[in-house]
Motif scaffolding. Structure first.
Motif, short mmCIF file in Angstrom:
data_model
loop_
_atom_site.label_atom_id
_atom_site.label_comp_id
_atom_site.label_asym_id
_atom_site.label_seq_id
_atom_site.Cartn_x
_atom_site.Cartn_y
_atom_site.Cartn_z
N MET A 162 0.79 -1.17 0.23
CA MET A 162 -0.04 0.03 0.16
C MET A 162 0.74 1.34 -0.25
SD MET A 162 -2.31 1.81 2.79
CE MET A 162 -0.96 3.01 3.04
N LEU A 163 0.43 2.13 -0.94
CA LEU A 163 1.07 3.73 -0.87
C LEU A 163 0.13 4.35 -0.66
CD1 LEU A 163 3.52 5.28 -1.45
CD2 LEU A 163 2.92 5.26 -3.84
N ASP A 164 0.34 5.17 0.28
CA ASP A 164 -0.33 6.47 0.84
C ASP A 164 0.24 7.82 0.20
OD1 ASP A 164 -1.54 8.92 2.01
OD2 ASP A 164 -0.37 8.52 3.98
N LEU A 438 5.16 0.07 7.19
CA LEU A 438 6.62 0.32 6.53
C LEU A 438 7.12 1.83 7.05
CD1 LEU A 438 6.38 -0.97 3.21
CD2 LEU A 438 7.89 -1.70 4.93
N ASP A 439 6.19 2.66 7.93
CA ASP A 439 6.72 4.17 8.16
C ASP A 439 7.42 4.00 9.54
OD1 ASP A 439 4.15 3.35 8.82
OD2 ASP A 439 3.81 5.17 9.99
N GLN A 474 2.32 -1.55 4.40
CA GLN A 474 1.41 -0.26 4.25
C GLN A 474 2.72 0.74 4.30
OE1 GLN A 474 -1.09 -2.86 4.36
NE2 GLN A 474 -0.06 -2.49 6.49
N MET A 475 2.76 1.62 3.39
CA MET A 475 3.75 2.71 3.33
C MET A 475 3.00 4.12 3.70
SD MET A 475 6.94 3.73 2.93
CE MET A 475 6.55 4.85 4.41
N TRP A 476 2.80 4.32 5.01
CA TRP A 476 2.14 5.65 5.12
C TRP A 476 2.98 6.71 5.18
CZ3 TRP A 476 -2.88 5.12 5.18
CH2 TRP A 476 -3.66 3.91 5.54
N GLU A 487 11.91 5.09 -0.10
CA GLU A 487 12.60 3.84 -0.63
C GLU A 487 13.36 3.24 0.81
OE1 GLU A 487 13.14 4.67 -5.27
OE2 GLU A 487 14.79 4.88 -3.92
N GLN A 488 13.91 4.12 1.53
CA GLN A 488 14.64 3.65 2.62
C GLN A 488 13.83 2.85 3.64
OE1 GLN A 488 17.80 4.35 4.71
NE2 GLN A 488 18.89 4.47 2.74
#
Length: 536
Positions: A162-164, A438-439, A474-476, A487-488
């Motif tokens: 998931m990309l926020d 992922l945040d 999830q990339m919040w 990316e990090q």
């Protein structure tokens, strides 16, 4: 032992090492893999052999080989080389996404029941190639592909990232780059979080202010609970034509895009665009702050419900996937408790609490979505359970029952709630925040912890395991404004989640995974991806 025999023995040993490494260096790890002696010598003259149903796969493979050999290989319908075969009989054993990859000294064969399976077989084949093969730095004229037999299929059908982009807009090129990497490691769902309090990122033609006003904020909060600001505006959105282009790009990589359009909470960007949508009457611009905000869609107003259906109708027309995610998380019920409109609506419908109203509303939306040949998905608050400490003082009593067709996206609360959802007939995607967000920094969520995640909760009755569709990471982006920072946070943990979703549990091995990761990280480096170095 004479010199010739020593050289021969050494060569065999080195070949064994190469083959063993090939076994370890495919991420996600295949279901079954066995190695043999010798290798297939791949050159620019190697033919790609295809059938009527595998021509598109042949074109894809040819484009990969052309990058390395700087010459497009010939495509033939008969002969030796790399044979791409569609065999419907394999579906019984390997499903629609599984494949077989066999190499001998004379040919390579990739076989599957579907074009999707062939695509995944080609991704495994790509990982047998040198890490720089698809770059201008590869200058060799041959590649030795070890003799190997792979039989492979995924553990779960839902393997999502998931990309926020509501909080920080990234744009088409970074999204396409993410889709490329997802495809390489066999992830098949791109969950696209396009609306929230801090920005509306999808063009809705009937309501142009959603992007004219809702996609722009004057400034951005610098850090948590801080009055300080970044000092510049933030803006961006996707036109419908851009979205169609990205959907096509994803489809070519066998990735389904699931859009998320938040309702009834996380709505202040929409309310700023059309203030009559809100409850408070005080939301006039897109918020600069992050967190859980007070305003939400006024569900007591029929015009608001009509607005939401209009928005969803354009979303249906855009996205060919049959699932729409409506969010449904973190609604501030305290606002609903104080609103006369909302309290009158609760009484009118014979409901007992704000939480009950949310389920009532969600069922109406679910029905509308199903009438339009789609299916609803939402975060697990849509079940009506109290999962937030700040809701403990509010009335959370519910008598409404959520539509069983709703897919529950579990992220917070006791794992008993997963059991409750599946026993009540719901399918579940497990994205427990402590294991998949992922945040979170690498101290709280190191690579090893990400790899250890099992979407099937411990103790779940075996008869319900098929209700667990899989998982998502999830990339919040609240505190992740740049692509480099993003990316990090994503790499290398996304590779761990790929293996969580694909690899059979008995085949998972963290040591083997980290060994294989060395080669994948080199590929990322060649692609200019700014991955986090070190395991933690």
């Amino acid at each position: 032992m004479n010199t010739l025999k020593i050289k021969f023995t050494t060569a065999l040993f080195l070949l064994f090492i190469a083959v063993s490494n090939a076994q370890m260096n495919i991420i996600p790890r295949p279901m079954e893999i066995s190695t043999g002696e010798g290798s297939f010598v791949l050159t620019s003259k190697t033919k790609i052999v295809y059938g009527k149903d595998s021509e598109n796969s042949a074109v894809l493979l040819a484009s990969i080989l052309e990058k390395g050999f700087h010459k497009k290989p010939k495509l033939k319908e008969k002969g030796n080389g790399i044979q791409l075969i569609i065999n419907p009989e394999l579906e019984k054993e390997l499903g629609k996404e599984g494949y077989q990859l066999k190499t001998t000294t004379k040919n390579i064969q990739i076989e599957s029941a579907t074009s999707t399976g062939l695509f995944y077989g080609i991704q495994s084949f790509r990982q047998l190639l040198p890490t720089n093969f698809e770059t201008t730095k590869f200058l060799n004229k041959t590649v030795a592909i070890p003799v190997v037999a792979i039989k492979d299929k995924p553990r779960f059908p839902w393997r999502a990232f998931m990309l926020d982009e509501s909080r920080h807009f990234k744009g088409s090129d970074p999204v396409k780059k993410l889709l490329d990497q997802m495809a390489l490691i066999k992830m098949n769902v791109f969950h696209w979080h396009l609306t929230d309090d801090q920005g509306w990122r999808i063009e809705i033609k009937k309501y142009p202010n959603l992007t004219k006003i809702g996609s722009y904020r004057k400034d951005t909060q610098l850090s948590r609970k801080s009055p300080e600001r970044v000092g510049k505006p933030h803006a961006g959105f996707y036109t419908q034509e851009q979205i169609k282009e990205i959907i096509k790009y994803a489809e070519e990589r066998h990735i389904t895009i699931i859009p998320e359009i938040e309702m009834p909470g996380h709505a202040t960007a929409a309310i700023a665009s059309y203030p009559w949508l809100g409850i408070l009457g005080t939301t006039t611009e897109v918020t600069q702050e992050f967190g859980k905000l007070d305003d939400s869609f006024n569900l007591a107003d029929p015009k608001v419900n009509e607005f939401l259906k209009d928005v969803l109708t354009e979303v249906f027309d855009l996205f060919p996937s049959n699932i729409v995610h409506i969010g449904g998380d973190e609604v501030k019920f305290e606002t609903w408790e104080k609103s006369k409109d909302i309290q009158d609506k609760i009484k009118k419908e014979g409901l007992v609490s704000p939480a009950d109203l949310q389920i009532f509303f969600t069922n109406q939306i679910s029905k509308f979505i199903e009438e339009n040949d789609h299916r609803m998905m939402g975060w697990n608050e849509i079940l009506g359970d109290n999962v937030h400490e700040w809701d403990k003082e509010n009335n959370m009593e519910v008598k409404e029952k959520l539509s069983k067709t709703a897919i529950i996206h579990f992220w917070k609360g006791s794992l008993d709630l997963v059991n409750k959802a599946v026993t009540n007939g719901h399918e579940v995607v497990n994205s427990l925040h402590s294991m998949t967000y992922l945040d979170y920094n690498y101290k709280s969520l190191p690579l090893s912890k990400a790899y250890s995640f099992d979407p099937i909760p411990e103790g779940l009755d075996a008869k319900y395991t098929n209700k667990i569709l899989g998982s998502g990471c999830q990339m919040w982006s609240e505190w992740i404004p740049t692509v480099k920072q993003m990316e990090q946070q994503i790499y290398p943990r996304i590779a761990a989640y790929a293996e969580v979703g694909w690899t059979q549990k008995a085949n998972k091995n963290y040591k083997n995974f980290t060994q294989a990761l060395i080669q994948l990280e080199e590929r990322w480096r060649q692609s200019g991806i700014n991955y986090h170095e070190g395991l933690d």
